[in-house]
Design a protein around this motif. Structure first.
Motif, PDB file in Angstrom:
ATOM      1  N   LEU A  41      11.889   4.725   7.428  1.00  0.00           N
ATOM      2  CA  LEU A  41      13.178   4.417   6.804  1.00  0.00           C
ATOM      3  C   LEU A  41      13.166   2.989   6.255  1.00  0.00           C
ATOM      4  O   LEU A  41      13.591   2.739   5.118  1.00  0.00           O
ATOM      5  CB  LEU A  41      14.300   4.601   7.818  1.00  0.00           C
ATOM      6  CG  LEU A  41      15.734   4.465   7.293  1.00  0.00           C
ATOM      7  CD1 LEU A  41      16.027   5.487   6.210  1.00  0.00           C
ATOM      8  CD2 LEU A  41      16.737   4.597   8.441  1.00  0.00           C
ATOM      9  N   ALA A  42      12.663   2.046   7.051  1.00  0.00           N
ATOM     10  CA  ALA A  42      12.587   0.656   6.603  1.00  0.00           C
ATOM     11  C   ALA A  42      11.628   0.515   5.416  1.00  0.00           C
ATOM     12  O   ALA A  42      11.920  -0.203   4.444  1.00  0.00           O
ATOM     13  CB  ALA A  42      12.139  -0.239   7.755  1.00  0.00           C
ATOM     14  N   ALA A  43      10.481   1.193   5.483  1.00  0.00           N
ATOM     15  CA  ALA A  43       9.502   1.127   4.390  1.00  0.00           C
ATOM     16  C   ALA A  43      10.089   1.701   3.103  1.00  0.00           C
ATOM     17  O   ALA A  43       9.843   1.176   2.005  1.00  0.00           O
ATOM     18  CB  ALA A  43       8.239   1.878   4.775  1.00  0.00           C
ATOM     19  N   PHE A  44      10.867   2.767   3.231  1.00  0.00           N
ATOM     20  CA  PHE A  44      11.473   3.363   2.044  1.00  0.00           C
ATOM     21  C   PHE A  44      12.426   2.387   1.365  1.00  0.00           C
ATOM     22  O   PHE A  44      12.411   2.251   0.127  1.00  0.00           O
ATOM     23  CB  PHE A  44      12.219   4.651   2.404  1.00  0.00           C
ATOM     24  CG  PHE A  44      13.048   5.175   1.259  1.00  0.00           C
ATOM     25  CD1 PHE A  44      12.439   5.827   0.200  1.00  0.00           C
ATOM     26  CD2 PHE A  44      14.422   4.982   1.220  1.00  0.00           C
ATOM     27  CE1 PHE A  44      13.186   6.285  -0.876  1.00  0.00           C
ATOM     28  CE2 PHE A  44      15.183   5.445   0.158  1.00  0.00           C
ATOM     29  CZ  PHE A  44      14.564   6.098  -0.895  1.00  0.00           C
ATOM     30  N   TYR A  45      13.258   1.720   2.121  1.00  0.00           N
ATOM     31  CA  TYR A  45      14.228   0.814   1.508  1.00  0.00           C
ATOM     32  C   TYR A  45      13.545  -0.391   0.869  1.00  0.00           C
ATOM     33  O   TYR A  45      14.006  -0.902  -0.170  1.00  0.00           O
ATOM     34  CB  TYR A  45      15.283   0.388   2.524  1.00  0.00           C
ATOM     35  CG  TYR A  45      16.437   1.366   2.550  1.00  0.00           C
ATOM     36  CD1 TYR A  45      17.414   1.330   1.561  1.00  0.00           C
ATOM     37  CD2 TYR A  45      16.534   2.352   3.527  1.00  0.00           C
ATOM     38  CE1 TYR A  45      18.464   2.233   1.549  1.00  0.00           C
ATOM     39  CE2 TYR A  45      17.582   3.261   3.526  1.00  0.00           C
ATOM     40  CZ  TYR A  45      18.548   3.191   2.533  1.00  0.00           C
ATOM     41  OH  TYR A  45      19.580   4.099   2.522  1.00  0.00           O
ATOM     42  N   GLU A  46      12.434  -0.854   1.425  1.00  0.00           N
ATOM     43  CA  GLU A  46      11.668  -1.915   0.783  1.00  0.00           C
ATOM     44  C   GLU A  46      11.065  -1.413  -0.537  1.00  0.00           C
ATOM     45  O   GLU A  46      11.090  -2.111  -1.559  1.00  0.00           O
ATOM     46  CB  GLU A  46      10.571  -2.406   1.709  1.00  0.00           C
ATOM     47  CG  GLU A  46      11.075  -3.187   2.910  1.00  0.00           C
ATOM     48  CD  GLU A  46       9.953  -3.681   3.802  1.00  0.00           C
ATOM     49  OE1 GLU A  46       8.783  -3.577   3.375  1.00  0.00           O
ATOM     50  OE2 GLU A  46      10.239  -4.168   4.907  1.00  0.00           O
ATOM     51  N   LEU A  47      10.522  -0.208  -0.508  1.00  0.00           N
ATOM     52  CA  LEU A  47       9.963   0.383  -1.718  1.00  0.00           C
ATOM     53  C   LEU A  47      11.062   0.612  -2.751  1.00  0.00           C
ATOM     54  O   LEU A  47      10.869   0.341  -3.946  1.00  0.00           O
ATOM     55  CB  LEU A  47       9.273   1.706  -1.375  1.00  0.00           C
ATOM     56  CG  LEU A  47       8.739   2.514  -2.559  1.00  0.00           C
ATOM     57  CD1 LEU A  47       7.655   1.739  -3.301  1.00  0.00           C
ATOM     58  CD2 LEU A  47       8.207   3.863  -2.076  1.00  0.00           C
ATOM     59  N   VAL A  82       2.201   2.807  -8.922  1.00  0.00           N
ATOM     60  CA  VAL A  82       1.507   3.790  -8.102  1.00  0.00           C
ATOM     61  C   VAL A  82       1.738   3.439  -6.633  1.00  0.00           C
ATOM     62  O   VAL A  82       1.450   2.317  -6.203  1.00  0.00           O
ATOM     63  CB  VAL A  82       0.004   3.828  -8.415  1.00  0.00           C
ATOM     64  CG1 VAL A  82      -0.727   4.768  -7.457  1.00  0.00           C
ATOM     65  CG2 VAL A  82      -0.218   4.267  -9.860  1.00  0.00           C
ATOM     66  N   VAL A  83       2.244   4.410  -5.870  1.00  0.00           N
ATOM     67  CA  VAL A  83       2.533   4.206  -4.457  1.00  0.00           C
ATOM     68  C   VAL A  83       1.570   5.068  -3.649  1.00  0.00           C
ATOM     69  O   VAL A  83       1.680   6.300  -3.626  1.00  0.00           O
ATOM     70  CB  VAL A  83       3.989   4.579  -4.117  1.00  0.00           C
ATOM     71  CG1 VAL A  83       4.295   4.248  -2.652  1.00  0.00           C
ATOM     72  CG2 VAL A  83       4.964   3.859  -5.043  1.00  0.00           C
ATOM     73  N   GLY A  84       0.585   4.420  -3.023  1.00  0.00           N
ATOM     74  CA  GLY A  84      -0.351   5.128  -2.161  1.00  0.00           C
ATOM     75  C   GLY A  84       0.181   5.145  -0.739  1.00  0.00           C
ATOM     76  O   GLY A  84       0.570   4.100  -0.207  1.00  0.00           O
ATOM     77  N   MET A  85       0.194   6.315  -0.117  1.00  0.00           N
ATOM     78  CA  MET A  85       0.808   6.462   1.204  1.00  0.00           C
ATOM     79  C   MET A  85      -0.086   7.259   2.142  1.00  0.00           C
ATOM     80  O   MET A  85      -0.664   8.271   1.745  1.00  0.00           O
ATOM     81  CB  MET A  85       2.169   7.154   1.079  1.00  0.00           C
ATOM     82  CG  MET A  85       3.180   6.341   0.282  1.00  0.00           C
ATOM     83  SD  MET A  85       4.719   7.247   0.011  1.00  0.00           S
ATOM     84  CE  MET A  85       4.188   8.468  -1.209  1.00  0.00           C
ATOM     85  N   ARG A 110       2.128   2.522   4.892  1.00  0.00           N
ATOM     86  CA  ARG A 110       1.919   3.409   6.029  1.00  0.00           C
ATOM     87  C   ARG A 110       3.261   4.066   6.343  1.00  0.00           C
ATOM     88  O   ARG A 110       4.206   3.392   6.758  1.00  0.00           O
ATOM     89  CB  ARG A 110       1.417   2.633   7.246  1.00  0.00           C
ATOM     90  CG  ARG A 110       1.156   3.548   8.438  1.00  0.00           C
ATOM     91  CD  ARG A 110       0.893   2.762   9.704  1.00  0.00           C
ATOM     92  NE  ARG A 110       0.627   3.654  10.821  1.00  0.00           N
ATOM     93  CZ  ARG A 110       0.570   3.261  12.091  1.00  0.00           C
ATOM     94  NH1 ARG A 110       0.788   1.982  12.407  1.00  0.00           N
ATOM     95  NH2 ARG A 110       0.318   4.132  13.048  1.00  0.00           N
ATOM     96  N   VAL A 111       3.335   5.370   6.129  1.00  0.00           N
ATOM     97  CA  VAL A 111       4.592   6.095   6.324  1.00  0.00           C
ATOM     98  C   VAL A 111       4.309   7.504   6.816  1.00  0.00           C
ATOM     99  O   VAL A 111       3.189   8.005   6.744  1.00  0.00           O
ATOM    100  CB  VAL A 111       5.408   6.186   5.007  1.00  0.00           C
ATOM    101  CG1 VAL A 111       5.849   4.814   4.528  1.00  0.00           C
ATOM    102  CG2 VAL A 111       4.611   6.905   3.923  1.00  0.00           C
ATOM    103  N   ASP A 112       5.373   8.141   7.292  1.00  0.00           N
ATOM    104  CA  ASP A 112       5.357   9.574   7.571  1.00  0.00           C
ATOM    105  C   ASP A 112       5.901  10.264   6.327  1.00  0.00           C
ATOM    106  O   ASP A 112       7.074  10.114   5.985  1.00  0.00           O
ATOM    107  CB  ASP A 112       6.235   9.875   8.787  1.00  0.00           C
ATOM    108  CG  ASP A 112       6.206  11.345   9.186  1.00  0.00           C
ATOM    109  OD1 ASP A 112       5.847  12.194   8.340  1.00  0.00           O
ATOM    110  OD2 ASP A 112       6.558  11.650  10.338  1.00  0.00           O
TER     111      ASP A 112
END
Length: 239
Positions: A41-47, A82-85, A110-112
């Motif tokens: 959730l935190a990574a998404f909001y930064e992205l 480009v977003v590599g996950m 690094r995400v789910d």
């Protein structure tokens, strides 16, 4: 680096899984309401903030591993972010030393993906392209629900839109995905991959050097909607 000694995939399936249609139809009929992990959730909001600031088209390289494919795609698509996950910090941490190609339009996270895809859909994202190049198909018949087309997050992959490209050395994996797309009313193209001079991933290189055929599936997911999309709500960031 990977050596060219990969084994041919062994499976107790010799065709599409017998329960594939029922599984896909079940997931298409309803949202996936699993709670979100705080870290994703935190990574998404930064992205999200970066995407809004740049105002560029967005490309997902999902299951990017060490990110060699992401770096190649960033050079191929200079007009986009480009977003590599990947879920593995170990794999992502190998990127800088081995695969950094100097692209300034690349983000590695690094995400789910079960969470990030759903968050992006809830926020109304529409991708330019979506790449799923990691070849792990979970070949045991009992693992059907671990394949993306057998997972409850599959409808969200569709609603992210964009031009989809998948690659694998196990044709049944992609043929099943093509059937799942067909159930959702989406056409796709499946073919053996012809080498164009560039291995997008270390796995492609490994399989090619092991003289294993590679396969590709492409589809246009632009504009895909499901009736329950309007029910989705983007959760507030925490902290």
């Amino acid at each position: 680096m990977l050596e060219a000694n990969s084994r041919v995939i062994q499976s107790n399936q010799d065709g599409l899984h017998e329960n594939l249609d029922a599984i896909v139809k079940k997931h298409l009929a309803q949202p996936f309401n699993k709670p979100f992990h705080d870290a994703t959730l935190a990574a998404f909001y930064e992205l999200r903030e970066r995407v809004q600031q740049l105002g560029k088209p967005v490309i997902f390289d999902s299951c990017c591993g060490v990110g060699e494919s992401s770096a190649n795609l960033a050079l191929r698509h200079p007009e986009a972010l480009v977003v590599g996950m990947d879920k593995s910090a170990y794999r992502l941490n190998k990127h800088d030393d081995n695969y950094d190609k100097g692209a300034d339009n690349l983000v590695l996270l690094r995400v789910d993906l079960n969470d990030l895809w759903r968050l992006a859909v809830a926020d109304g994202w529409q991708l330019s392209h979506h790449y799923l190049l990691y070849p792990n198909p979970w070949p045991k018949s009992s693992h059907i629900k671990r394949r993306w087309h057998g997972a409850p997050v599959f409808p969200y992959l569709l609603m992210l839109g964009g031009k989809l490209e998948m690659r694998s050395n196990w044709p049944i994996y992609l043929q099943e995905f093509a059937r799942a797309l067909e159930i959702a009313g989406i056409d796709s193209q499946f073919a053996q991959l012809e080498f164009d001079g560039t291995d997008l991933t270390p796995f492609e290189r490994k399989y090619r050097l092991s003289e294993q055929p590679l396969y590709q599936l492409t589809a246009d997911l632009r504009g895909v909607e499901l009736p329950w999309r309007s029910e989705l709500v983007l959760p507030e960031p925490k902290g």
